[in-house]
Design an enzyme around this catalytic site. Structure first.
Site, PDB file in Angstrom:
ATOM      1  N   PRO A  77      11.494 -15.666  -9.717  1.00 28.50           N
ATOM      2  CA  PRO A  77      11.408 -15.303  -8.301  1.00 28.50           C
ATOM      3  C   PRO A  77      11.821 -16.486  -7.430  1.00 28.50           C
ATOM      4  CG  PRO A  77       9.213 -15.622  -9.243  1.00 28.50           C
ATOM      5  CD  PRO A  77      10.176 -15.700 -10.375  1.00 28.50           C
ATOM      6  N   LEU A  78      12.723 -16.246  -6.502  1.00 30.21           N
ATOM      7  CA  LEU A  78      13.256 -17.322  -5.648  1.00 30.21           C
ATOM      8  C   LEU A  78      13.337 -16.854  -4.197  1.00 30.21           C
ATOM      9  CD1 LEU A  78      16.097 -18.499  -8.042  1.00 30.21           C
ATOM     10  CD2 LEU A  78      14.114 -19.848  -7.368  1.00 30.21           C
ATOM     11  N   THR A  79      12.489 -17.429  -3.370  1.00 24.27           N
ATOM     12  CA  THR A  79      12.462 -17.088  -1.947  1.00 24.27           C
ATOM     13  C   THR A  79      13.774 -17.478  -1.287  1.00 24.27           C
ATOM     14  OG1 THR A  79      10.081 -17.189  -1.744  1.00 24.27           O
ATOM     15  CG2 THR A  79      11.319 -17.719   0.239  1.00 24.27           C
ATOM     16  N   ALA A  83       9.557 -13.609  -3.669  1.00 23.66           N
ATOM     17  CA  ALA A  83       8.223 -13.175  -3.254  1.00 23.66           C
ATOM     18  C   ALA A  83       8.337 -12.243  -2.051  1.00 23.66           C
ATOM     19  CB  ALA A  83       7.378 -14.388  -2.915  1.00 23.66           C
ATOM     20  N   HIS A 139       1.858 -12.311  -7.400  1.00 22.89           N
ATOM     21  CA  HIS A 139       2.029 -13.763  -7.240  1.00 22.89           C
ATOM     22  C   HIS A 139       0.648 -14.421  -7.173  1.00 22.89           C
ATOM     23  CE1 HIS A 139       3.685 -17.552  -6.433  1.00 22.89           C
ATOM     24  NE2 HIS A 139       4.565 -17.262  -5.494  1.00 22.89           N
ATOM     25  N   GLY A 140       0.204 -14.879  -8.344  1.00 27.80           N
ATOM     26  CA  GLY A 140      -1.108 -15.539  -8.424  1.00 27.80           C
ATOM     27  C   GLY A 140      -0.962 -17.034  -8.613  1.00 27.80           C
ATOM     28  N   ALA A 141       0.159 -17.602  -8.115  1.00 26.86           N
ATOM     29  CA  ALA A 141       0.460 -19.019  -8.358  1.00 26.86           C
ATOM     30  C   ALA A 141       0.690 -19.759  -7.042  1.00 26.86           C
ATOM     31  CB  ALA A 141       1.711 -19.122  -9.243  1.00 26.86           C
ATOM     32  N   TYR A 194      -1.003 -19.781  -3.044  1.00 28.93           N
ATOM     33  CA  TYR A 194      -1.100 -18.678  -2.085  1.00 28.93           C
ATOM     34  C   TYR A 194      -2.468 -17.993  -2.211  1.00 28.93           C
ATOM     35  CZ  TYR A 194       3.722 -19.902  -1.435  1.00 28.93           C
ATOM     36  OH  TYR A 194       4.866 -20.619  -1.174  1.00 28.93           O
TER      37      TYR A 194
HETATM   38  C1  LIG Z   1      14.068 -22.289  -3.324  1.00 30.70           C
HETATM   39  C2  LIG Z   1      12.957 -21.862  -4.250  1.00 30.70           C
HETATM   40  C3  LIG Z   1      12.278 -20.693  -3.988  1.00 30.70           C
HETATM   41  C4  LIG Z   1      11.243 -20.273  -4.826  1.00 30.70           C
HETATM   42  N1  LIG Z   1      10.604 -19.094  -4.578  1.00 30.70           N
HETATM   43  C5  LIG Z   1       9.624 -18.661  -5.409  1.00 30.70           C
HETATM   44  C6  LIG Z   1       8.997 -17.411  -5.192  1.00 30.70           C
HETATM   45  O1  LIG Z   1       9.322 -16.663  -4.260  1.00 30.70           O
HETATM   46  N2  LIG Z   1       8.021 -17.050  -6.059  1.00 30.70           N
HETATM   47  C7  LIG Z   1       7.628 -17.831  -7.110  1.00 30.70           C
HETATM   48  O2  LIG Z   1       6.723 -17.457  -7.860  1.00 30.70           O
HETATM   49  N3  LIG Z   1       8.244 -19.011  -7.355  1.00 30.70           N
HETATM   50  C8  LIG Z   1       9.219 -19.428  -6.540  1.00 30.70           C
HETATM   51  N4  LIG Z   1       9.870 -20.608  -6.807  1.00 30.70           N
HETATM   52  C9  LIG Z   1       9.591 -21.308  -8.067  1.00 30.70           C
HETATM   53  C10 LIG Z   1      10.619 -20.899  -9.118  1.00 30.70           C
HETATM   54  O3  LIG Z   1      10.405 -19.537  -9.503  1.00 30.70           O
HETATM   55  C11 LIG Z   1      10.544 -21.792 -10.390  1.00 30.70           C
HETATM   56  O4  LIG Z   1       9.288 -21.742 -10.960  1.00 30.70           O
HETATM   57  C12 LIG Z   1      10.851 -23.228 -10.056  1.00 30.70           C
HETATM   58  O5  LIG Z   1      12.114 -23.316  -9.449  1.00 30.70           O
HETATM   59  C13 LIG Z   1      10.804 -24.130 -11.288  1.00 30.70           C
HETATM   60  O6  LIG Z   1      11.721 -23.680 -12.216  1.00 30.70           O
HETATM   61  P1  LIG Z   1      11.504 -24.026 -13.738  1.00 30.70           P
HETATM   62  O7  LIG Z   1      10.157 -23.410 -14.057  1.00 30.70           O
HETATM   63  O8  LIG Z   1      12.641 -23.365 -14.426  1.00 30.70           O
HETATM   64  O9  LIG Z   1      11.507 -25.498 -13.800  1.00 30.70           O
HETATM   65  C14 LIG Z   1      10.873 -21.052  -5.957  1.00 30.70           C
HETATM   66  C15 LIG Z   1      11.587 -22.233  -6.215  1.00 30.70           C
HETATM   67  C16 LIG Z   1      12.609 -22.634  -5.383  1.00 30.70           C
HETATM   68  C17 LIG Z   1      13.363 -23.903  -5.714  1.00 30.70           C
END
Ligand SMILES: Cc1cc2nc3c(=O)[nH]c(=O)nc-3n(C[C@H](O)[C@H](O)[C@H](O)COP(=O)(O)O)c2cc1C
Length: 263
Positions: free
Chosen positions: A30-32, A63, A177-179, A182
């Site tokens: 997941p990437l915001t 998310a 999203h329990g991490a 938040y």
């Molecule tokens: C720009 C950005 C947005 C992110 N958005 C979310 C998100 O919406 N939800 C979430 O659980 N994690 C989010 N993360 C965390 C990523 O899912 C991921 O765990 C983190 O980039 C580490 O990656 P790795 O576990 O491969 O090292 C985000 C990370 C980045 C860099």
């Protein structure tokens, strides 16, 4: 010395995730992205997600807010209105056309927010009225309001309704999203939660909210469609626990038991 078998790349081998037969183990995290103007997913997201979709590959969305109190950043997507559901449909279709398995990540930021993102400019909602350090990460956080005990079921219900909407939009499942500090972690972690009711104090009490959310969502859409992201060791967004091993194990065991409660 036996020759190393270079024929099989483990990441590219199939994985059975409950009822989902994934054809490989590379998952889109997941990437915001902050591109869902006014919290409405935009058509360009169909291009973004389908570009990352593969046959039998799992994708998790950025998310996605479960209610109008869930936001803490500009232009993050929601899934609490009919308009949001309709906007997600073509995005989900585009991923399915490529054969992808698509889960939406359900999110409530709790105190990681600012009055500007809250309905009526009110205070963000949390387990606590302790705010984040005002300029943490160079951003502007507002002091939260501690939820009264009888308000908590309303937030649990927001997750339930969001899960219902997710299925209506065509998603295969949801990740709660329990991490990352938040709202769910604001309840779970002992360095944040300072409640004196049944949602605070002991480990069991602090995990009650997370498990009520999981139970409600499972009751709504079935355990095989539900996951929860946990980060007991992280202290992002000033959410730290003094016993991350104990917290992680307790949650893993409790969630495993819920796996068998749905039909
Ligand atoms: C720009 C950005 C947005 C992110 N958005 C979310 C998100 O919406 N939800 C979430 O659980 N994690 C989010 N993360 C965390 C990523 O899912 C991921 O765990 C983190 O980039 C580490 O990656 P790795 O576990 O491969 O090292 C985000 C990370 C980045 C860099």
């Amino acid at each position: 010395m036996a020759a190393e078998n270079t024929d099989v790349i483990p990441l590219l081998t199939p994985y059975k995730m409950g009822e989902f037969a994934l054809s490989h183990r590379i998952v889109l995290a997941p990437l915001t992205r902050d591109r869902s103007y006014n919290n409405v997913p935009q058509p360009h997201a169909a291009v973004y997600y389908s570009q990352r979709a593969t046959k039998g590959g799992l994708l998790i969305t950025e998310a996605t807010g479960v209610s109008d109190t869930a936001q803490g950043l500009p232009d993050t997507p929601g899934i609490w209105t009919k308009e949001h559901v309709e906007a997600w449909k073509p995005i989900v279709d585009a991923v399915h056309q490529k054969g992808g398995v698509f889960f939406v990540q359900l999110w409530h930021v709790g105190r990681v927010s600012n009055n500007d993102y809250q309905p009526g400019g009110r205070a963000p909602l949390s387990s606590t009225d302790k705010g984040l350090t005002p300029d943490l990460y160079g951003l502007n956080w507002s002091p939260p309001r501690q939820l009264a005990t009888d308000e908590i079921r309303g937030i649990v219900n927001d997750f339930r309704l969001a899960a219902r909407n997710a299925i209506e939009a065509g998603f295969d499942g949801v990740e709660i999203h329990g991490a990352s500090g938040y709202i769910i972690e604001q309840f779970m972690k002992d360095q944040v939660n300072n409640r004196t009711d049944k949602y605070g104090g002991s480990l069991e009490n602090r995990c009650r909210f997370a498990l009520e959310v999981a139970e409600a969502v499972i009751d709504e859409i079935g355990a095989e469609r539900v996951g929860m992201r946990l980060s007991p060791y992280s202290d992002i967004n000033e959410a730290r626990d003094s016993d991350p091993d104990g917290l992680g194990l307790y949650m893993a065991n409790a969630l495993s038991k819920l796996d068998h409660t749905s039909t």
